[in-house]
Design a protein around this motif. Structure first.
Motif, PDB file in Angstrom:
ATOM      1  N   TYR A 158      40.127  42.588  46.998  1.00 19.10           N
ATOM      2  CA  TYR A 158      41.009  42.538  46.724  1.00 19.10           C
ATOM      3  C   TYR A 158      42.395  42.092  45.959  1.00 19.10           C
ATOM      4  O   TYR A 158      43.543  42.371  45.365  1.00 19.10           O
ATOM      5  CB  TYR A 158      41.306  43.411  47.214  1.00 19.10           C
ATOM      6  CG  TYR A 158      40.568  44.562  48.653  1.00 19.10           C
ATOM      7  CD1 TYR A 158      40.923  45.655  47.929  1.00 19.10           C
ATOM      8  CD2 TYR A 158      39.442  44.470  48.666  1.00 19.10           C
ATOM      9  CE1 TYR A 158      39.421  46.950  47.661  1.00 19.10           C
ATOM     10  CE2 TYR A 158      38.484  45.486  49.142  1.00 19.10           C
ATOM     11  CZ  TYR A 158      38.840  46.449  49.384  1.00 19.10           C
ATOM     12  OH  TYR A 158      37.461  48.319  49.276  1.00 19.10           O
ATOM     13  N   ASN A 159      41.972  40.538  46.042  1.00 20.70           N
ATOM     14  CA  ASN A 159      43.252  39.954  45.735  1.00 20.70           C
ATOM     15  C   ASN A 159      42.843  39.057  44.938  1.00 20.70           C
ATOM     16  O   ASN A 159      43.146  38.040  44.057  1.00 20.70           O
ATOM     17  CB  ASN A 159      43.444  39.136  46.418  1.00 20.70           C
ATOM     18  CG  ASN A 159      43.929  39.890  48.351  1.00 20.70           C
ATOM     19  OD1 ASN A 159      44.526  40.859  47.873  1.00 20.70           O
ATOM     20  ND2 ASN A 159      43.673  39.348  48.544  1.00 20.70           N
TER      21      ASN A 159
ATOM     22  N   ASP B 225      48.200  36.887  46.049  1.00 24.91           N
ATOM     23  CA  ASP B 225      48.342  37.485  47.724  1.00 24.91           C
ATOM     24  C   ASP B 225      48.325  36.055  48.138  1.00 24.91           C
ATOM     25  O   ASP B 225      47.209  36.401  48.635  1.00 24.91           O
ATOM     26  CB  ASP B 225      47.590  38.870  47.509  1.00 24.91           C
ATOM     27  CG  ASP B 225      48.493  39.574  48.645  1.00 24.91           C
ATOM     28  OD1 ASP B 225      48.548  38.774  49.318  1.00 24.91           O
ATOM     29  OD2 ASP B 225      46.549  40.107  49.394  1.00 24.91           O
TER      30      ASP B 225
END
Ligand SMILES: Nc1ncnc2c1ncn2[C@@H]1O[C@H](COP(=O)(O)OP(=O)(O)OP(=O)(O)O)[C@@H](O)[C@H]1O
Ligand SMILES: [Mg+2]
Length: 298
Positions: free
Chosen positions: A230-231, A245
């Motif tokens: 997700y990052n 992030d």
């Protein structure tokens, strides 16, 4: 939401901004800044001040206390306006676009510089999700103030990484500026790794990720500590991965830093194994990331 933000921002005059600035300055001191303090600092007739405070409350830029002692505090939207004001005045951004990403702890908007370069503006919203959940149950629990303060710290931390790290690796976005709880960085025209069903060269993408981890570890002495699919955003055109992030990074003097580094490395290796069938030795990858060897393979 972003269009809304730009619209709201246009409606504020300099006295409104002074009120917001005052509430921001006193964020550390008061949960709600007493009306008497605001009256003592903003030099307009009390009737006009009351009208302005009412209007700013209606616009949801500030919030009035529910207790008998009248006071006001800034909301995230109010802080957004102040950050936007700084970023425009400092020439970091010239246009604000629409919302492009909503994380658990932030909202990201597209923007443009005066030279038309595409940018991403990340407005931190730490605690917002949990805050809303809690406040539905317990109306009186208003700790948004501490979330605003923590959001500012997170933005400052992310800026410090993304303004330095691009010197050593191309695999992170470059920060161009920061104000309060907002960080401005290069816009990546890509998709998050978890959404990439297919990659032309998955091993290369994985190496790119290691490359960023290594640069962070060697040159800045930090570990991301929240790496996952997700990052990572992979650019559409050339499949370059960018690690995003960063605010939770830890320094190498943190006793747990090696544990976090291992977790980050292991996590992506497992993901690439599962999704793309790529096999990489964890020990070798870790040695590469720590700078002990110069190749992942071998
Ligand atoms: N520089 C950028 N360029 C393009 N899109 C970006 C950029 N930075 C962030 N995004 C988008 O915004 C989303 C949220 O970003 P990020 O992961 O930094 O925020 P977050 O709120 O901390 O997320 P999380 O949900 O992991 O807590 C990303 O998934 C991505 O879609
Ligand atoms: Mg994220």
């Amino acid at each position: 939401m972003l269009v809304l933000l730009a619209e709201i921002y246009k409606e504020l005059d300099y006295i409104d901004k002074r009120i917001l600035l005052l509430l921001d300055k006193l964020l550390i001191r008061y949960e709600y800044v007493p009306l008497s303090v605001i009256e003592g600092s903003i030099n307009v007739p009390p009737r006009e001040l009351a009208l302005r405070l009412g209007r700013l409350s209606e616009m949801k830029l500030i919030k009035r206390s529910l207790t008998s002692r009248t006071g006001y505090r800034l909301t995230f939207l109010g802080l957004d306006c102040l950050a936007l004001d700084d970023l425009v005045r400092d020439g970091v951004i010239a246009y604000l676009g629409s919302s492009i990403g909503m994380g658990k702890e932030s909202e990201v908007y597209i923007a443009k510089s005066s030279k038309e370069a595409l940018l991403a503006v990340k407005f931190y919203r730490i605690g917002k999700a949990s805050f809303q959940k809690v406040s539905r149950v317990r109306q009186y629990l208003t700790n948004e103030r501490s979330w605003l303060i923590r959001s500012k710290l997170a933005a400052e931390r992310e800026y410090s990484v993304l303004s330095e790290l691009p010197r050593y690796t191309e695999n992170v976005p470059r920060a161009f500026g920061w104000s309060r709880h907002a960080v401005v960085m290069s816009f990546i025209n890509g998709v998050e790794l978890y959404r990439c069903r297919e990659l032309r060269k998955p091993t290369e993408v994985l190496y790119g990720i290691f490359n960023a981890l290594r640069a962070a570890f060697i040159h800045l002495g930090i570990v991301h500590s929240d790496l996952s699919e997700y990052n990572v955003v992979v650019s559409i055109v050339d499949e370059v991965p960018y690690i995003i992030d960063w605010p939770q990074y830890v320094y190498r003097d943190n006793p747990l830093h090696l544990e976090y580094l291992k977790r980050d490395v292991l996590y992506v290796i497992k993901f690439f194994k599962r999704r793309y069938g790529v096999s990489i030795d964890v020990g070798k990858a870790l040695r590469f990331v720590k700078g002990e060897v110069n190749e992942v393979i071998g």
